[in-house]
Design a protein around this motif. Sequence first.
Motif, PDB file in Angstrom:
ATOM      1  N   PRO A   1      -9.070   1.598  19.607  1.00 15.04           N
ATOM      2  CA  PRO A   1      -9.019   3.042  19.309  1.00 15.04           C
ATOM      3  C   PRO A   1      -8.006   3.388  18.223  1.00 15.04           C
ATOM      4  O   PRO A   1      -8.130   4.400  17.536  1.00 15.04           O
ATOM      5  CB  PRO A   1      -8.636   3.660  20.658  1.00 15.04           C
ATOM      6  CG  PRO A   1      -9.002   2.638  21.683  1.00 15.04           C
ATOM      7  CD  PRO A   1      -8.819   1.311  21.027  1.00 15.04           C
ATOM      8  N   GLY A   2      -6.980   2.535  18.044  1.00 19.94           N
ATOM      9  CA  GLY A   2      -5.956   2.843  17.056  1.00 19.94           C
ATOM     10  C   GLY A   2      -6.268   2.354  15.659  1.00 19.94           C
ATOM     11  O   GLY A   2      -5.501   2.604  14.722  1.00 19.94           O
ATOM     12  N   ALA A   3      -7.394   1.655  15.501  1.00 14.69           N
ATOM     13  CA  ALA A   3      -7.715   1.111  14.179  1.00 14.69           C
ATOM     14  C   ALA A   3      -8.029   2.227  13.189  1.00 14.69           C
ATOM     15  O   ALA A   3      -8.671   3.220  13.530  1.00 14.69           O
ATOM     16  CB  ALA A   3      -8.898   0.160  14.290  1.00 14.69           C
ATOM     17  N   ARG A   4      -7.542   2.076  11.966  1.00 14.87           N
ATOM     18  CA  ARG A   4      -7.825   3.037  10.908  1.00 14.87           C
ATOM     19  C   ARG A   4      -8.727   2.367   9.881  1.00 14.87           C
ATOM     20  O   ARG A   4      -8.503   1.226   9.486  1.00 14.87           O
ATOM     21  CB  ARG A   4      -6.528   3.498  10.248  1.00 14.87           C
ATOM     22  CG  ARG A   4      -5.532   4.106  11.241  1.00 14.87           C
ATOM     23  CD  ARG A   4      -4.306   4.632  10.531  1.00 14.87           C
ATOM     24  NE  ARG A   4      -4.634   5.785   9.689  1.00 14.87           N
ATOM     25  CZ  ARG A   4      -3.742   6.389   8.890  1.00 14.87           C
ATOM     26  NH1 ARG A   4      -2.508   5.933   8.827  1.00 14.87           N
ATOM     27  NH2 ARG A   4      -4.101   7.428   8.161  1.00 14.87           N
TER      28      ARG A   4
ATOM     29  N   LEU B   1      -0.226  -3.983   2.643  1.00 14.94           N
ATOM     30  CA  LEU B   1      -1.092  -2.806   2.574  1.00 14.94           C
ATOM     31  C   LEU B   1      -0.626  -1.741   3.553  1.00 14.94           C
ATOM     32  O   LEU B   1      -0.068  -2.041   4.614  1.00 14.94           O
ATOM     33  CB  LEU B   1      -2.541  -3.199   2.901  1.00 14.94           C
ATOM     34  CG  LEU B   1      -3.177  -4.309   2.069  1.00 14.94           C
ATOM     35  CD1 LEU B   1      -4.556  -4.632   2.603  1.00 14.94           C
ATOM     36  CD2 LEU B   1      -3.244  -3.911   0.604  1.00 14.94           C
ATOM     37  N   THR B   2      -0.917  -0.495   3.214  1.00 12.28           N
ATOM     38  CA  THR B   2      -0.646   0.627   4.110  1.00 12.28           C
ATOM     39  C   THR B   2      -1.630   1.740   3.794  1.00 12.28           C
ATOM     40  O   THR B   2      -2.278   1.730   2.736  1.00 12.28           O
ATOM     41  CB  THR B   2       0.801   1.122   3.935  1.00 12.28           C
ATOM     42  OG1 THR B   2       1.099   2.078   4.961  1.00 12.28           O
ATOM     43  CG2 THR B   2       0.999   1.778   2.568  1.00 12.28           C
ATOM     44  N   ILE B   3      -1.796   2.672   4.708  1.00 12.96           N
ATOM     45  CA  ILE B   3      -2.622   3.861   4.483  1.00 12.96           C
ATOM     46  C   ILE B   3      -1.695   5.062   4.403  1.00 12.96           C
ATOM     47  O   ILE B   3      -0.915   5.313   5.342  1.00 12.96           O
ATOM     48  CB  ILE B   3      -3.667   4.035   5.606  1.00 12.96           C
ATOM     49  CG1 ILE B   3      -4.625   2.829   5.622  1.00 12.96           C
ATOM     50  CG2 ILE B   3      -4.447   5.330   5.412  1.00 12.96           C
ATOM     51  CD1 ILE B   3      -5.675   2.903   6.717  1.00 12.96           C
ATOM     52  N   ASP B   4      -1.784   5.787   3.284  1.00 11.22           N
ATOM     53  CA  ASP B   4      -0.873   6.921   3.102  1.00 11.22           C
ATOM     54  C   ASP B   4      -1.350   8.125   3.916  1.00 11.22           C
ATOM     55  O   ASP B   4      -2.448   8.095   4.505  1.00 11.22           O
ATOM     56  CB  ASP B   4      -0.712   7.252   1.614  1.00 11.22           C
ATOM     57  CG  ASP B   4      -1.991   7.768   0.976  1.00 11.22           C
ATOM     58  OD1 ASP B   4      -2.899   8.226   1.718  1.00 11.22           O
ATOM     59  OD2 ASP B   4      -2.089   7.725  -0.265  1.00 11.22           O
ATOM     60  N   PRO B   5      -0.548   9.209   4.007  1.00  9.80           N
ATOM     61  CA  PRO B   5      -0.935  10.374   4.815  1.00  9.80           C
ATOM     62  C   PRO B   5      -2.273  10.993   4.406  1.00  9.80           C
ATOM     63  O   PRO B   5      -2.936  11.636   5.222  1.00  9.80           O
ATOM     64  CB  PRO B   5       0.228  11.356   4.571  1.00  9.80           C
ATOM     65  CG  PRO B   5       1.400  10.474   4.280  1.00  9.80           C
ATOM     66  CD  PRO B   5       0.842   9.337   3.502  1.00  9.80           C
ATOM     67  N   ALA B   6      -2.680  10.787   3.145  1.00 12.00           N
ATOM     68  CA  ALA B   6      -3.962  11.338   2.697  1.00 12.00           C
ATOM     69  C   ALA B   6      -5.132  10.439   3.064  1.00 12.00           C
ATOM     70  O   ALA B   6      -6.283  10.756   2.744  1.00 12.00           O
ATOM     71  CB  ALA B   6      -3.930  11.553   1.181  1.00 12.00           C
ATOM     72  N   GLY B   7      -4.854   9.336   3.736  1.00  8.27           N
ATOM     73  CA  GLY B   7      -5.926   8.437   4.145  1.00  8.27           C
ATOM     74  C   GLY B   7      -6.328   7.437   3.084  1.00  8.27           C
ATOM     75  O   GLY B   7      -7.361   6.777   3.225  1.00  8.27           O
TER      76      GLY B   7
ATOM     77  N   ASP C   1       6.442  -1.841  10.658  1.00  5.24           N
ATOM     78  CA  ASP C   1       5.409  -1.330  11.554  1.00  5.24           C
ATOM     79  C   ASP C   1       4.390  -0.449  10.847  1.00  5.24           C
ATOM     80  O   ASP C   1       3.316  -0.173  11.394  1.00  5.24           O
ATOM     81  CB  ASP C   1       6.054  -0.530  12.696  1.00  5.24           C
ATOM     82  CG  ASP C   1       6.796  -1.434  13.665  1.00  5.24           C
ATOM     83  OD1 ASP C   1       6.528  -2.652  13.644  1.00  5.24           O
ATOM     84  OD2 ASP C   1       7.636  -0.925  14.420  1.00  5.24           O
ATOM     85  N   ALA C   2       4.703   0.028   9.651  1.00  3.96           N
ATOM     86  CA  ALA C   2       3.792   0.919   8.932  1.00  3.96           C
ATOM     87  C   ALA C   2       2.852   0.157   7.997  1.00  3.96           C
ATOM     88  O   ALA C   2       2.021   0.767   7.333  1.00  3.96           O
ATOM     89  CB  ALA C   2       4.584   1.945   8.120  1.00  3.96           C
ATOM     90  N   HIS C   3       2.986  -1.161   7.953  1.00  9.68           N
ATOM     91  CA  HIS C   3       2.219  -1.942   6.995  1.00  9.68           C
ATOM     92  C   HIS C   3       1.522  -3.102   7.685  1.00  9.68           C
ATOM     93  O   HIS C   3       1.885  -3.496   8.797  1.00  9.68           O
ATOM     94  CB  HIS C   3       3.143  -2.498   5.899  1.00  9.68           C
ATOM     95  CG  HIS C   3       3.960  -1.449   5.217  1.00  9.68           C
ATOM     96  ND1 HIS C   3       5.166  -0.985   5.708  1.00  9.68           N
ATOM     97  CD2 HIS C   3       3.741  -0.758   4.070  1.00  9.68           C
ATOM     98  CE1 HIS C   3       5.655  -0.062   4.894  1.00  9.68           C
ATOM     99  NE2 HIS C   3       4.807   0.092   3.899  1.00  9.68           N
ATOM    100  N   VAL C   4       0.539  -3.639   7.010  1.00 13.34           N
ATOM    101  CA  VAL C   4      -0.047  -4.914   7.422  1.00 13.34           C
ATOM    102  C   VAL C   4       0.038  -5.838   6.217  1.00 13.34           C
ATOM    103  O   VAL C   4      -0.262  -5.446   5.085  1.00 13.34           O
ATOM    104  CB  VAL C   4      -1.504  -4.763   7.908  1.00 13.34           C
ATOM    105  CG1 VAL C   4      -2.413  -4.221   6.819  1.00 13.34           C
ATOM    106  CG2 VAL C   4      -2.033  -6.109   8.415  1.00 13.34           C
ATOM    107  N   ALA C   5       0.486  -7.063   6.463  1.00 13.94           N
ATOM    108  CA  ALA C   5       0.659  -8.042   5.386  1.00 13.94           C
ATOM    109  C   ALA C   5      -0.244  -9.244   5.659  1.00 13.94           C
ATOM    110  O   ALA C   5      -0.323  -9.726   6.794  1.00 13.94           O
ATOM    111  CB  ALA C   5       2.121  -8.482   5.300  1.00 13.94           C
TER     112      ALA C   5
END
Length: 346
Positions: A240-243, A276-282, A297-301
């Motif tokens: 459910p938490g996947a973006r 990689l990360t997803i910014d507030p605008a998606g 925690d805000a990124h995936v490498a």
Amino acid sequence: MRGIGEVSRASGLGVSALRFYDRAGVLVPAEVDPVTGYRRYGEEQILAARLVAGLRRVGMPVADIGRAVAELADPRAVRKLLDEHLRRLEDGLADARRELSRLHHLLDDEENTMTRISLPAAALAAALDAVRFAACADPALPMINSILLETGADGVLTVAATDRFRLAVAEAAATVAGPPVRVAAPLPFIDELRPLLTGDVTLILDDASLVAETAGRRVEGRPIEAGWPDHRRLVTLDSPGARRVTVDGSELRSVLRAATTVTHEHEGTRFEVAILTIDPAGELRTADPDAWAADADAHVAVNREFLLQALDAGGPGQLVLELDGPIKPLAVRGTAGFSILMPVRH
């Protein structure tokens, strides 16, 4: 000079065979008595007779035997003829093996023991190309030096490959006759088959054999017996938490090649890391190593080269990336299939 009986005993050629090769112009006696017709041979013809006997035993055509005798003064030329004949014999034996194997399969009860999978060769080629990059080449892990071929009850062929750090899966619609099958095809079998794929292809699979038939060509092999991991258990992408973010594959490849990276080492191998990360605008963004260090925690490498390969295998156009935090796999979904990459921990 020697009589025909002596030459026969010295060479192993029967008298009737010597007469035949005389009439054929292959081994003509040095003298023939005009009254009795008795044949006499020179001492140097004993070697020629022995050569003829040997070539006759291995089935060389008479015309080629004649060429060999004529070239006897040039051993290099004779050796070339021998090598050419050996290649013909080997090719003939390979053809015979394939035909006998086919006949063995005809005698099997294929409805009960084997599964036949028929599909366009282009579809199988696309599926293999979508996963081949992720296959393992480590000899210490023979169970995954392979491509998984799997069918269920839905008329779909699933192919998968993994090297523990990434997993790629693709599917192709197929006509499946026989029980569900799950076999690991060794990479040499896959790599021999791939360049031959044209028209339609039929795979004949069971636990003990692999056969692929395409455009009149046949490739055979044996499955790897070691257990292949359950790729369905590994694919846990419905969190459910996947973006999810849609990206243009070409644009992302360009961004990744230009982005600042950090070098990482794992099990003695050094590689560049993409962050990689997803910014507030998606929107998907690449981050620099300082940002990763400040807020992991805000990124995936992931391994950057692995990601570039996954983007290439995903096919042209739009791709969907799924990010679920720094310790969950990164998923790349494309038109040709999907792959997951294990994350690199800071």
